[in-house]
Design an enzyme around this catalytic site. Structure first.
Site, PDB file in Angstrom:
ATOM      1  N   TYR A 102      53.080  62.286  49.581  1.00  0.00           N
ATOM      2  CA  TYR A 102      53.702  62.566  48.240  1.00  0.00           C
ATOM      3  C   TYR A 102      54.700  63.985  47.976  1.00  0.00           C
ATOM      4  CZ  TYR A 102      53.763  61.495  43.186  1.00  0.00           C
ATOM      5  OH  TYR A 102      54.167  61.402  41.785  1.00  0.00           O
ATOM      6  N   LYS A 109      55.010  66.772  39.830  1.00  0.00           N
ATOM      7  CA  LYS A 109      54.145  66.288  38.977  1.00  0.00           C
ATOM      8  C   LYS A 109      53.363  67.560  38.353  1.00  0.00           C
ATOM      9  CE  LYS A 109      55.112  61.685  38.575  1.00  0.00           C
ATOM     10  NZ  LYS A 109      55.635  61.374  37.582  1.00  0.00           N
TER      11      LYS A 109
HETATM   12  O1  0WE Z   1      55.377  58.922  41.596  1.00  0.00           O
HETATM   13  C1  0WE Z   1      55.561  58.155  42.539  1.00  0.00           C
HETATM   14  C2  0WE Z   1      56.639  57.599  43.276  1.00  0.00           C
HETATM   15  C3  0WE Z   1      57.969  58.011  42.678  1.00  0.00           C
HETATM   16  C4  0WE Z   1      59.456  57.889  43.577  1.00  0.00           C
HETATM   17  C5  0WE Z   1      59.424  56.748  44.326  1.00  0.00           C
HETATM   18  C6  0WE Z   1      60.450  56.632  45.146  1.00  0.00           C
HETATM   19  C7  0WE Z   1      60.650  55.594  46.063  1.00  0.00           C
HETATM   20  C8  0WE Z   1      62.344  55.562  46.414  1.00  0.00           C
HETATM   21  C9  0WE Z   1      60.116  58.931  43.757  1.00  0.00           C
HETATM   22  N1  0WE Z   1      60.922  58.947  44.611  1.00  0.00           N
HETATM   23  C10 0WE Z   1      61.457  57.968  45.070  1.00  0.00           C
HETATM   24  N2  0WE Z   1      62.339  58.026  46.004  1.00  0.00           N
HETATM   25  C11 0WE Z   1      62.901  56.866  46.787  1.00  0.00           C
HETATM   26  O2  0WE Z   1      63.745  57.027  47.298  1.00  0.00           O
HETATM   27  N3  0WE Z   1      54.277  57.262  42.674  1.00  0.00           N
HETATM   28  C12 0WE Z   1      53.168  57.754  41.872  1.00  0.00           C
HETATM   29  C13 0WE Z   1      54.024  56.415  43.826  1.00  0.00           C
HETATM   30  C14 0WE Z   1      53.859  56.834  44.975  1.00  0.00           C
HETATM   31  O3  0WE Z   1      54.787  57.359  45.765  1.00  0.00           O
HETATM   32  C15 0WE Z   1      54.163  58.105  46.877  1.00  0.00           C
HETATM   33  C16 0WE Z   1      52.923  57.795  46.787  1.00  0.00           C
HETATM   34  C17 0WE Z   1      52.575  57.040  45.639  1.00  0.00           C
HETATM   35  C18 0WE Z   1      51.211  56.711  45.034  1.00  0.00           C
HETATM   36  C19 0WE Z   1      54.904  58.405  48.065  1.00  0.00           C
HETATM   37  C20 0WE Z   1      53.991  58.902  48.951  1.00  0.00           C
HETATM   38  C21 0WE Z   1      52.640  58.629  49.034  1.00  0.00           C
HETATM   39  C22 0WE Z   1      52.025  58.148  47.985  1.00  0.00           C
END
Ligand code: 0WE
Length: 202
Positions: A102, A109
């Site tokens: 993450y 966040k």
């Molecule tokens: O906040 C998030 C993810 C938001 C996000 C998703 C992406 C995918 C595509 C931010 N940037 C990108 N960039 C991209 O290119 N989450 C809470 C979901 C999430 O994302 C993770 C998680 C979780 C849970 C990434 C790594 C590990 C866990």
């Protein structure tokens, strides 16, 4: 339709944010709630080691995922203060605990959650509340692009007190509560909608 218009907005651009709220002013004249659910980090910054985060990648993640809350709150303030309002931002446990991969999103966040508290203090006297919802992992389109996400969902289900993953509707219900007068005494809080994942010690 006229009753639920969509306005596109790149939150890294001040003129686009201004234009959206100008249109909302024209179309509605007042606003009662605002939901912040936008985040972005470069793919290379949400894998591998946080220590490898570039200055540019750090900046982009924080601009899109954290500063944007301040920017849209400021733009919406005149509309929200008319009749009182409620702002909800979506966040994730990776802000306070190390969740593998993450990475820079966790830092962003953490900034977003702190912004929720400072904005709540700024806007409380105008009867504008600001809260966060920390949701458990949900299999969305964006999440499916994250390697190892299926394993994460399985781990989450196994550890969560409720023994299952969070559903989209449960996050929506919590947002509905925070946006409604039922939550009139709640501001500056982060509510966990995680099926009791965070409370477990192992
Ligand atoms: O906040 C998030 C993810 C938001 C996000 C998703 C992406 C995918 C595509 C931010 N940037 C990108 N960039 C991209 O290119 N989450 C809470 C979901 C999430 O994302 C993770 C998680 C979780 C849970 C990434 C790594 C590990 C866990």
């Amino acid at each position: 339709s006229q009753k639920s218009p969509l306005y596109s907005c790149d939150v890294t651009k001040d003129d686009e944010i201004k234009s959206v709220f100008d249109k909302v002013t024209q179309d509605f004249g007042a606003l009662h709630f605002l939901v912040h659910c936008v985040a972005f980090a470069k793919k290379e910054d949400i894998s591998g080691r946080t220590v490898d985060t570039s200055r540019d990648g750090f900046h982009l993640a924080h601009d899109v995922s954290a500063y944007s809350l301040i920017a849209i709150t400021k733009a919406a303030e005149p509309l929200l203060e008319k009749e009182g309002g409620s702002i909800v931002a979506l966040t994730y446990l990776g802000s306070e605990k190390v969740v593998p991969n993450y990475n820079v999103m966790g830092l962003a966040k953490a900034s977003l959650e702190s912004s929720v508290r400072y904005l709540a203090a700024d806007l409380g006297k105008k009867n504008i509340r600001v809260n966060g919802i920390s949701a458990g992992p949900i299999s969305t389109l964006a999440a499916r692009g994250i390697s190892g996400f299926t394993t994460m969902l399985e781990n989450h289900r196994n550890r969560a007190a409720l023994g299952r993953n969070v559903e989209v509707e449960e996050v929506g219900n919590a947002a509905f509560f925070l946006l409604s007068p039922l939550a009139s005494g709640i501001t500056g809080e982060i509510i966990f909608v995680d099926c009791g994942y965070r409370i477990m010690g192992a």
